[in-house]
Write an enzyme that holds these catalytic residues in place. Structure first.
Site, PDB file in Angstrom:
ATOM      1  N   GLU A 170       0.897  -1.144   0.000  1.00 36.93           N
ATOM      2  CA  GLU A 170       0.000   0.000   0.000  1.00 36.93           C
ATOM      3  C   GLU A 170       0.937   1.195   0.000  1.00 36.93           C
ATOM      4  O   GLU A 170       1.676   1.394   0.963  1.00 36.93           O
ATOM      5  CB  GLU A 170      -0.834  -0.095   1.275  1.00 36.93           C
ATOM      6  CG  GLU A 170      -2.171   0.536   1.167  1.00 36.93           C
ATOM      7  CD  GLU A 170      -2.176   1.768   1.984  1.00 36.93           C
ATOM      8  OE1 GLU A 170      -1.952   2.836   1.377  1.00 36.93           O
ATOM      9  OE2 GLU A 170      -2.374   1.676   3.189  1.00 36.93           O
ATOM     10  N   CYS A 218      -2.646   8.455   3.608  1.00 40.34           N
ATOM     11  CA  CYS A 218      -2.464   7.811   2.306  1.00 40.34           C
ATOM     12  C   CYS A 218      -3.693   8.023   1.430  1.00 40.34           C
ATOM     13  O   CYS A 218      -3.615   7.935   0.214  1.00 40.34           O
ATOM     14  CB  CYS A 218      -2.178   6.334   2.488  1.00 40.34           C
ATOM     15  SG  CYS A 218      -3.362   5.511   3.558  1.00 40.34           S
TER      16      CYS A 218
HETATM   17  P1  NDP Z   1       9.354   4.697   3.532  1.00 38.47           P
HETATM   18  O1  NDP Z   1       8.957   3.925   2.343  1.00 38.47           O
HETATM   19  O2  NDP Z   1      10.690   5.260   3.604  1.00 38.47           O
HETATM   20  O3  NDP Z   1       9.149   3.826   4.842  1.00 38.47           O
HETATM   21  C1  NDP Z   1       8.053   2.970   5.028  1.00 38.47           C
HETATM   22  C2  NDP Z   1       8.462   1.850   5.949  1.00 38.47           C
HETATM   23  O4  NDP Z   1       9.473   1.079   5.328  1.00 38.47           O
HETATM   24  C3  NDP Z   1       9.063   2.333   7.255  1.00 38.47           C
HETATM   25  O5  NDP Z   1       8.674   1.474   8.299  1.00 38.47           O
HETATM   26  C4  NDP Z   1      10.549   2.225   6.992  1.00 38.47           C
HETATM   27  O6  NDP Z   1      11.299   2.114   8.173  1.00 38.47           O
HETATM   28  C5  NDP Z   1      10.578   0.953   6.207  1.00 38.47           C
HETATM   29  N1  NDP Z   1      11.785   0.770   5.434  1.00 38.47           N
HETATM   30  C6  NDP Z   1      12.492   1.680   4.741  1.00 38.47           C
HETATM   31  N2  NDP Z   1      13.550   1.104   4.142  1.00 38.47           N
HETATM   32  C7  NDP Z   1      13.501  -0.198   4.470  1.00 38.47           C
HETATM   33  C8  NDP Z   1      14.324  -1.311   4.183  1.00 38.47           C
HETATM   34  N3  NDP Z   1      15.406  -1.205   3.419  1.00 38.47           N
HETATM   35  N4  NDP Z   1      14.003  -2.506   4.697  1.00 38.47           N
HETATM   36  C9  NDP Z   1      12.920  -2.652   5.476  1.00 38.47           C
HETATM   37  N5  NDP Z   1      12.107  -1.622   5.796  1.00 38.47           N
HETATM   38  C10 NDP Z   1      12.391  -0.413   5.288  1.00 38.47           C
HETATM   39  O7  NDP Z   1       8.276   5.769   3.673  1.00 38.47           O
HETATM   40  P2  NDP Z   1       8.167   6.929   4.736  1.00 38.47           P
HETATM   41  O8  NDP Z   1       7.408   6.373   5.873  1.00 38.47           O
HETATM   42  O9  NDP Z   1       9.444   7.586   5.026  1.00 38.47           O
HETATM   43  O10 NDP Z   1       7.325   7.899   3.867  1.00 38.47           O
HETATM   44  C11 NDP Z   1       7.876   8.426   2.694  1.00 38.47           C
HETATM   45  C12 NDP Z   1       6.807   8.739   1.719  1.00 38.47           C
HETATM   46  O11 NDP Z   1       6.001   7.596   1.474  1.00 38.47           O
HETATM   47  C13 NDP Z   1       5.823   9.749   2.184  1.00 38.47           C
HETATM   48  O12 NDP Z   1       6.321  11.025   2.045  1.00 38.47           O
HETATM   49  C14 NDP Z   1       4.663   9.447   1.287  1.00 38.47           C
HETATM   50  O13 NDP Z   1       4.850  10.041   0.047  1.00 38.47           O
HETATM   51  C15 NDP Z   1       4.700   7.964   1.150  1.00 38.47           C
HETATM   52  N6  NDP Z   1       3.784   7.309   2.069  1.00 38.47           N
HETATM   53  C16 NDP Z   1       2.676   6.790   1.551  1.00 38.47           C
HETATM   54  C17 NDP Z   1       1.775   6.176   2.373  1.00 38.47           C
HETATM   55  C18 NDP Z   1       0.602   5.547   1.816  1.00 38.47           C
HETATM   56  O14 NDP Z   1      -0.026   4.756   2.507  1.00 38.47           O
HETATM   57  N7  NDP Z   1       0.201   5.812   0.608  1.00 38.47           N
HETATM   58  C19 NDP Z   1       1.941   6.114   3.827  1.00 38.47           C
HETATM   59  C20 NDP Z   1       3.162   6.702   4.261  1.00 38.47           C
HETATM   60  C21 NDP Z   1       4.046   7.240   3.395  1.00 38.47           C
HETATM   61  P3  NDP Z   1      12.122   3.372   8.727  1.00 38.47           P
HETATM   62  O15 NDP Z   1      11.123   4.399   9.056  1.00 38.47           O
HETATM   63  O16 NDP Z   1      12.809   2.812   9.928  1.00 38.47           O
HETATM   64  O17 NDP Z   1      13.042   3.768   7.633  1.00 38.47           O
END
Ligand code: NDP
Length: 676
Positions: free
Chosen positions: A258, A297
């Protein structure tokens, strides 16, 4: 404020942060709140602990027992939730925002608990869909069933809903009988850790059912196999990187994503200024832009409005935004808090630059905002930003760049087909809403835009205050969307549970099918006993227990009496000539409801006993006409039993009504409540 050391919970032990420790800061003050780091965690050991301890414990429980566990967990969290609000302020959330997250998450647990009890069997095998007759003789049947995956679900969550994000994934997973490892987004992980800690302290979950990684996931994904699932919420970039993990590909590990979504909201052609639909649209746009500071989201990113009303929409939305109090989320007057982190604000500003290349800013300033009760620079505050795009057909970025904050772009459309096509330019979205009262508009949007959206939300004066809002994913309804939105689905009631189960096609004889599913199927052995099955208490009654009744003749007098008594004098029962002219009937025939009534008269055991109530029938079919002079008898067989509470349970009976030639004339499933 003391800095919270965020612990992981691995194989039944709390483990303090270690390795590369990151300091997490308050979204409001910029002060340190917590430390996070998962260096040194035994990720492979965690996965094994889930598979060897958590999974088997959950799989010994029936769906109903798991549902009861979820309900108790929801009640526990509900009673202990107050401290979570305090921690939530530091994520930038107002009280109203926190309620979406915390109460919304607990509510999702409650809904799954209730659905599990009502819609799943008190069993460990789920029977999916109808029995298939695979042969003429009826001795070779097909049935789909689903059983719990025997691996671990890895839940990788986004920062914007630290509690709901965890619980909306855990509810269907645990109901499916699958243990989970929760990995919250770091930025707001102190809130997730606190809620997780409560779940462990409740003592309600079996050991190994849930574990927590506070920090990076190390080599966990490289350890996953065919029984495991990854369920991810976050950015498209991270999702793309993770789903390309060779181990996940090689083992066909389910990956539910998602991710980014450029959700649209369409103002219907009928919703001109002055209508309740126009007002509802403006109000909802304002709410979507400011709730969680636009970090949802599902938030409305693109506002698709009739060309003629574009200026009116801009004026009305900008007017509302201008009156919004932005500031310290602890202040009651505050309507919009901060973004989750300074990094997030920098990200929004960067994305906004891309949008500004194609659209004019009509409200707000990305670099400047007036806030009350807080420091606009130290906290991650940003002004709501409303853009207007004059050429939405030629533009690219406004349909592709998700600025994850209080940012929306207004664009005009010519007709509803154009509006729906613009909504589809998002390349697959979680949700689009339409504010209209015109059923033809609603139908056209579904036809044109349905395939591009996981959810379509229609609002107007009739849905009024009962409507749950464009931005609220509901546990009952599917959340997810195609393409850019990740191509996954979550929740959607019991559908969401199936993501953590394997569907298997079973082909077997009637007896084996009865043994496998626990429900009697036609053709399987029956048990005929001295006692009438209605004299059996719920616990004594055996599946397959059958009663064959004596027979009864249907006379013309019976049919006329029934017609007169009920008022149902339809010609097929009363007019020989007219009935004969009907291709379905040989002449006058018995009423279907007369057949049912006679069937009940034949099988009922009249004296007070364990059968407390007849509460309905399912799948009723009248298969052959019954003519005057025909004789009927009934087979009544106990098909399934579902315990409801300590006092009674539901019995589903397979009922076949046959004529003097042994042909089935009617069939149905009768439902009774039987005392324990
Ligand atoms: P990320 O994709 O960076 O992070 C999402 C999750 O993935 C976090 O728990 C993060 O952990 C984890 N993650 C990141 N890298 C890895 C990896 N290599 N291995 C395992 N887990 C990993 O998104 P953000 O939360 O930083 O949000 C960034 C952008 O994503 C937002 O600005 C928005 O545009 C979009 N977003 C969209 C959503 C939706 O539902 N449509 C919801 C939230 C965000 P950690 O935080 O520890 O890096």
């Amino acid at each position: 404020m003391t800095i919270l050391p965020l612990h992981s919970y691995a194989a039944g032990r709390w483990i303090a942060p270690s390795g590369n420790i990151t300091t997490l800061k308050s979204a409001v003050t910029g002060e340190p709140v917590a430390e996070i780091g998962s260096g040194g965690l035994d990720y492979a050991g965690m996965a094994e602990h889930a598979r060897r301890t958590g999974g088997p414990a959950l799989r010994t429980m029936t769906f109903h027992q798991r549902a009861a566990m979820l309900k108790a967990l929801a009640q526990y969290l509900n009673e202990h939730r107050d401290p979570l609000y305090e921690l939530s302020y530091e994520t930038g959330s107002t009280k109203a925002d926190s309620m979406i997250d915390i109460d919304g998450g607990i509510g999702t647990l409650f809904v799954y608990a209730s659905k599990g009890k009502r819609e799943l069997p008190d069993d460990t095998i789920y029977v999916d869909g109808a029995l298939e007759q695979l042969s003429r003789g009826g001795n070779f049947l097909g049935q789909h069933v689903a059983t719990s995956l025997q691996g671990v679900a890895v839940h990788i969550n986004a920062f914007n809903f630290p509690v709901w994000g965890m619980l909306e994934k855990l509810a269907p997973t645990l109901l499916a009988g699958v243990p989970a490892i929760v990995k919250p987004a770091s930025a707001t992980a102190w809130l997730t850790e606190a809620a997780f800690r409560m779940m462990i302290e409740s003592g309600l979950l079996p050991e190994g059912a849930v574990q927590l990684i506070a920090g990076p996931t190390g080599d966990l994904l490289d350890r996953l196999g065919c029984q495991d699932v990854v369920s991810f919420t976050g950015s498209a970039a991270t999702a793309g990187m993770l789903r390309a993990n060779p181990r996940l590909i090689a083992n066909s590990v389910r990956f539910i994503a998602e991710q980014d979504s450029l959700n649209a909201s369409i103002l219907g052609p009928d919703a001109s200024p002055g209508t309740p639909e126009f007002d509802a649209f403006v109000k909802e746009v304002h709410r979507e832009m400011t709730a969680k500071a636009g970090q949802k989201c599902t938030a409305m990113r693109r506002l698709i409005v009739p060309d003629a009303h574009r200026d009116a929409v801009i004026e009305a939305v900008a007017d509302r935004l201008a009156k919004t109090v932005i500031g310290n989320p602890r202040d009651e007057a505050t309507r919009m808090g901060a973004l989750a982190s300074l990094a997030q604000r920098a990200d929004v500003r960067e994305k906004v630059e891309a949008i500004a290349r194609e659209a004019r800013l009509v409200h707000g300033d990305p670099q400047k905002v007036d806030v009350s009760g807080a420091d606009a620079e130290k906290g991650a505050f940003i002004s709501p930003l409303l853009f207007a795009c004059d050429d939405p057909d030629g533009a690219e970025g406004i349909h592709a760049v998700e600025a994850f904050g209080p940012v929306s772009t207004v664009m005009g459309y010519r007709d509803i087909a154009h509006a729906a096509a613009l909504a589809n330019r998002g390349g697959g979205s979680l949700v689009a809403s339409v504010f209209t009262r015109d059923p033809a508009v609603a139908r056209q949007v579904v036809e044109v835009a349905g395939a591009f959206h996981g959810r379509l939300y229609f609002a107007n004066r009739d849905t009024g205050k009962e409507a749950t809002g464009h931005g609220s994913p509901l546990p009952h309804m599917v959340h997810g969307g195609p393409g850019r939105a990740g191509g996954g689905e979550e929740m959607g009631g019991i559908r969401g549970v199936m993501h953590y189960m394997q569907r298997t096609a079973i082909q077997a004889s009637p007896d084996l099918m009865t043994g496998i599913t626990g429900g009697w199927v036609a053709g399987a052995q029956t048990l005929e006993k001295d006692r009438h099955p209605f004299r059996m208490r719920f616990a004594e009654l055996e599946i397959g227990h059958t009663l064959w009744t004596k027979s009864r003749q249907v006379t013309l007098e019976d049919i006329e009496h029934f017609a007169e008594f009920t008022g149902d004098t339809f010609y097929a029962h009363m007019d020989e000539e007219a009935a004969k002219a009907n291709p379905f009937f040989p002449g006058r025939v018995a009423h279907g409801y007369l057949i049912l009534s006679f069937a009940a008269g034949l099988f009922v055991d009249p004296a007070p006993g364990p059968v407390l109530a007849n509460y309905g029938l399912d799948n009723l079919r009248f298969m052959k006409p019954v003519s005057p002079g025909d004789s009927l008898k009934v087979r009544l067989t106990a098909k399934t039993k579902t315990r409801r509470n300590d006092e009674y349970g539901e019995v589903r009976w397979d009922v076949a009504v046959v004529n003097q030639d042994g042909e089935q004339v009617a069939g149905y499933e009768l439902l009774t409540m039987n005392a324990m």
